[in-house]
Motif scaffolding. Structure first.
Motif, PDB file in Angstrom:
ATOM      1  N   ILE A   1       3.184  11.780   7.302  1.00  0.00           N
ATOM      2  CA  ILE A   1       3.977  13.000   7.459  1.00  0.00           C
ATOM      3  C   ILE A   1       5.009  13.108   6.340  1.00  0.00           C
ATOM      4  O   ILE A   1       5.185  14.172   5.728  1.00  0.00           O
ATOM      5  CB  ILE A   1       4.682  13.014   8.827  1.00  0.00           C
ATOM      6  N   GLY A   2       5.694  11.994   6.066  1.00  0.00           N
ATOM      7  CA  GLY A   2       6.693  12.005   4.996  1.00  0.00           C
ATOM      8  C   GLY A   2       6.081  12.331   3.656  1.00  0.00           C
ATOM      9  O   GLY A   2       6.620  13.133   2.878  1.00  0.00           O
ATOM     10  N   TYR A   3       4.930  11.712   3.379  1.00  0.00           N
ATOM     11  CA  TYR A   3       4.261  11.962   2.105  1.00  0.00           C
ATOM     12  C   TYR A   3       3.818  13.418   1.981  1.00  0.00           C
ATOM     13  O   TYR A   3       3.970  14.043   0.929  1.00  0.00           O
ATOM     14  CB  TYR A   3       3.042  11.036   1.965  1.00  0.00           C
TER      15      TYR A   3
ATOM     16  N   SER B   1       0.818  -1.210   0.000  1.00  0.00           N
ATOM     17  CA  SER B   1       0.000   0.000   0.000  1.00  0.00           C
ATOM     18  C   SER B   1       0.854   1.262   0.000  1.00  0.00           C
ATOM     19  O   SER B   1       0.613   2.192  -0.780  1.00  0.00           O
ATOM     20  CB  SER B   1      -0.931   0.007   1.220  1.00  0.00           C
ATOM     21  N   PHE B   2       1.858   1.303   0.882  1.00  0.00           N
ATOM     22  CA  PHE B   2       2.713   2.483   0.966  1.00  0.00           C
ATOM     23  C   PHE B   2       3.427   2.728  -0.364  1.00  0.00           C
ATOM     24  O   PHE B   2       3.482   3.860  -0.864  1.00  0.00           O
ATOM     25  CB  PHE B   2       3.763   2.308   2.067  1.00  0.00           C
ATOM     26  N   GLN B   3       3.968   1.666  -0.927  1.00  0.00           N
ATOM     27  CA  GLN B   3       4.763   1.840  -2.147  1.00  0.00           C
ATOM     28  C   GLN B   3       3.883   2.100  -3.362  1.00  0.00           C
ATOM     29  O   GLN B   3       4.286   2.831  -4.270  1.00  0.00           O
ATOM     30  CB  GLN B   3       5.673   0.624  -2.334  1.00  0.00           C
ATOM     31  N   LEU B   4       2.676   1.529  -3.395  1.00  0.00           N
ATOM     32  CA  LEU B   4       1.743   1.844  -4.475  1.00  0.00           C
ATOM     33  C   LEU B   4       1.359   3.323  -4.440  1.00  0.00           C
ATOM     34  O   LEU B   4       1.314   3.984  -5.484  1.00  0.00           O
ATOM     35  CB  LEU B   4       0.487   0.978  -4.362  1.00  0.00           C
ATOM     36  N   LEU B   5       1.100   3.850  -3.244  1.00  0.00           N
ATOM     37  CA  LEU B   5       0.761   5.273  -3.124  1.00  0.00           C
ATOM     38  C   LEU B   5       1.921   6.144  -3.602  1.00  0.00           C
ATOM     39  O   LEU B   5       1.714   7.155  -4.295  1.00  0.00           O
ATOM     40  CB  LEU B   5       0.402   5.608  -1.674  1.00  0.00           C
ATOM     41  N   TYR B   6       3.130   5.748  -3.264  1.00  0.00           N
ATOM     42  CA  TYR B   6       4.319   6.506  -3.672  1.00  0.00           C
ATOM     43  C   TYR B   6       4.439   6.550  -5.197  1.00  0.00           C
ATOM     44  O   TYR B   6       4.674   7.610  -5.789  1.00  0.00           O
ATOM     45  CB  TYR B   6       5.553   5.843  -3.060  1.00  0.00           C
ATOM     46  N   VAL B   7       4.257   5.405  -5.843  1.00  0.00           N
ATOM     47  CA  VAL B   7       4.361   5.333  -7.301  1.00  0.00           C
ATOM     48  C   VAL B   7       3.204   6.083  -7.959  1.00  0.00           C
ATOM     49  O   VAL B   7       3.397   6.823  -8.925  1.00  0.00           O
ATOM     50  CB  VAL B   7       4.398   3.860  -7.771  1.00  0.00           C
ATOM     51  N   ALA B   8       1.995   5.881  -7.437  1.00  0.00           N
ATOM     52  CA  ALA B   8       0.835   6.567  -8.002  1.00  0.00           C
ATOM     53  C   ALA B   8       0.992   8.075  -7.898  1.00  0.00           C
ATOM     54  O   ALA B   8       0.647   8.819  -8.827  1.00  0.00           O
ATOM     55  CB  ALA B   8      -0.438   6.113  -7.291  1.00  0.00           C
TER      56      ALA B   8
END
Length: 431
Positions: free
Chosen positions: A312-314, A235-242
């Motif tokens: 927070i990072g995002y 989930s975290f990495q999919l959000l990052y790529v999206a």
């Protein structure tokens, strides 16, 4: 025109500072980084998963090769080349080049991600064994490394037919090994197909998401359902790529597109390093499951910390990048017009307020917080899942140093004023 071209060639060849260790780095990095990719994949499968294990478990030839791997890899690249060319989304212009022109780029990476997602769901519905990607990781990585070398050779050869103004300022030193590594041509294109821009966010970045999904499906095969840790990593990495693809236009103002030539460094990074090392957490969890039960106060607290840290990072990453991109494209836009700036001799201005008044690279700070957040679900019993955080910290500190040299040479005294005003580079009150 002839004398000007000769003068430009001279300046390109002799007035550049060699980076990444110069010739020695250009020899060692193309040897050791591919080996590192294969080593990390092997480590993630071993029972100990220890980066200090010696001798490391060496794969057999059969484990390194599968005839299905090149078919899948080349088919994947071809699919995304087709999606790149489809008339979806808008077309945006890049920054002004040295010859005064602007290149046009299709902004349809998010469409490619969505179409890829729909196709994957259809394949899963038809019973495709996506979990088999776990067994194919090594052969796929070997093929990606081979494609990276072949594409880099092609780029190096074709660059000798490029006009002088199309060459990267740092990639035409006259040293074949270094120029092959760093990249001679800034924006190599086949017609309107921009090779660097295509590789930057398409096959490798979206491929990372697909590999993660394959690891999740492998875990389902082995244990009946995906673990909470695997779901968090995906989930975290999919959000990052999206997010990267949703804000694809922002990449047009980055160092990779604006400054760096397209050589082995970026080709290998885009096609091999990103998909096969960034997916390390998911690959690790297949063989080393973590019990993050949804019950129990300690687990709930830990889960909330991970989600909070990622959020927070995002937030820092997205807000600071959006502010920078908007300022570069239109400093008069209402969202950035009132921000405090420092004038430079080049006519451009440097931001010293908003997110960019906190540290010189707030986007790097957000990136690192997210990297830590998606490593935490792997627990603390092994260092291997934290390789990405360690590597990324080194990468961003090195990238910041490169940016520092370029900005000091470009802005002179104004940069010294800026540094006094914003003393911290990435971490407030630390560095």
């Amino acid at each position: 025109m002839r004398p000007n071209n000769q003068a430009l060639k001279h300046r390109l060849s002799h007035d550049t500072e060699r980076e990444f260790g110069g010739t020695l780095g250009a020899i060692c990095i193309p040897v050791f980084l591919p080996l590192t990719v294969l080593y990390l994949i092997c480590m993630s499968r071993s029972p100990e998963a220890s980066v200090l294990q010696w001798p490391p478990p060496l794969p057999s030839i059969d484990q390194l090769w599968d005839p299905l791997a090149p078919v899948l890899l080349l088919g994947w690249i071809a699919l995304h080349a087709l999606l790149y060319l489809m008339p979806l989304g808008k077309v945006s212009e890049g920054l002004v080049l040295r010859d005064g022109t602007r290149l046009k780029y299709p902004i349809n990476g998010f469409h490619a991600l969505c179409i890829s997602g729909v196709m994957l769901m259809l394949l899963l519905g038809l019973g495709a064994p996506l979990g088999y990607l776990f067994e194919l990781l090594l052969p796929l990585a070997v093929c990606a490394i081979a494609v990276s070398f072949l594409l880099s050779v092609y780029l190096y050869i074709r660059s000798f037919w490029a006009p002088p103004h199309a060459l990267a300022l740092g990639g035409n030193t006259g040293n074949p090994l270094y120029d092959f590594f760093i990249g001679r041509e800034l924006n190599p294109r086949i017609g309107n197909f921009d090779l660097k821009y295509f590789c930057e966010l398409r096959p490798g970045l979206i491929g990372w998401v697909v590999i993660n999904l394959g690891m999740l499906m492998k875990e389902v095969e082995l244990r009946g359902s995906p673990s909470l840790a695997m779901i968090l990593v995906n989930s975290f990495q999919l959000l990052y790529v999206a997010d990267a693809l949703w804000n694809e236009e922002a990449v047009l103002t980055t160092m990779d597109i604006v400054h760096d030539g397209f050589g082995f460094m970026l080709v290998f990074g885009d096609l091999a390093w990103v998909p096969y090392t960034y997916s390390l957490q998911a690959a690790f969890l297949v063989m080393h499951p973590q019990t993050l039960s949804s019950l129990g106060a300690a687990t709930i607290v830990a889960l909330n910390v991970k989600l909070y840290l990622f959020s927070i990072g995002y937030y820092i990453f997205r807000k600071s990048n959006s502010q920078k991109n908007q300022f570069r494209r239109d400093p008069t836009h209402p969202s950035v017009a009132r921000l405090e700036t420092i004038a430079t001799a080049t006519g451009k201005r440097l931001l010293v307020s908003g997110w960019w008044g906190l540290v010189r690279h707030p986007n790097y700070l957000g990136d690192l917080l997210m990297a830590l957040a998606w490593s935490l679900p792997c627990g603390f019993s092994n260092l291997l899942p934290y390789f990405y955080v360690i590597y990324f910290t080194v990468l961003l500190i090195h990238r910041e140093a490169r940016d520092e040299r370029q900005c000091r040479a470009k802005y002179g005294l104004a940069w010294d004023t800026y540094c006094r005003r914003i003393p911290y580079r990435i971490f407030p009150y630390i560095y």
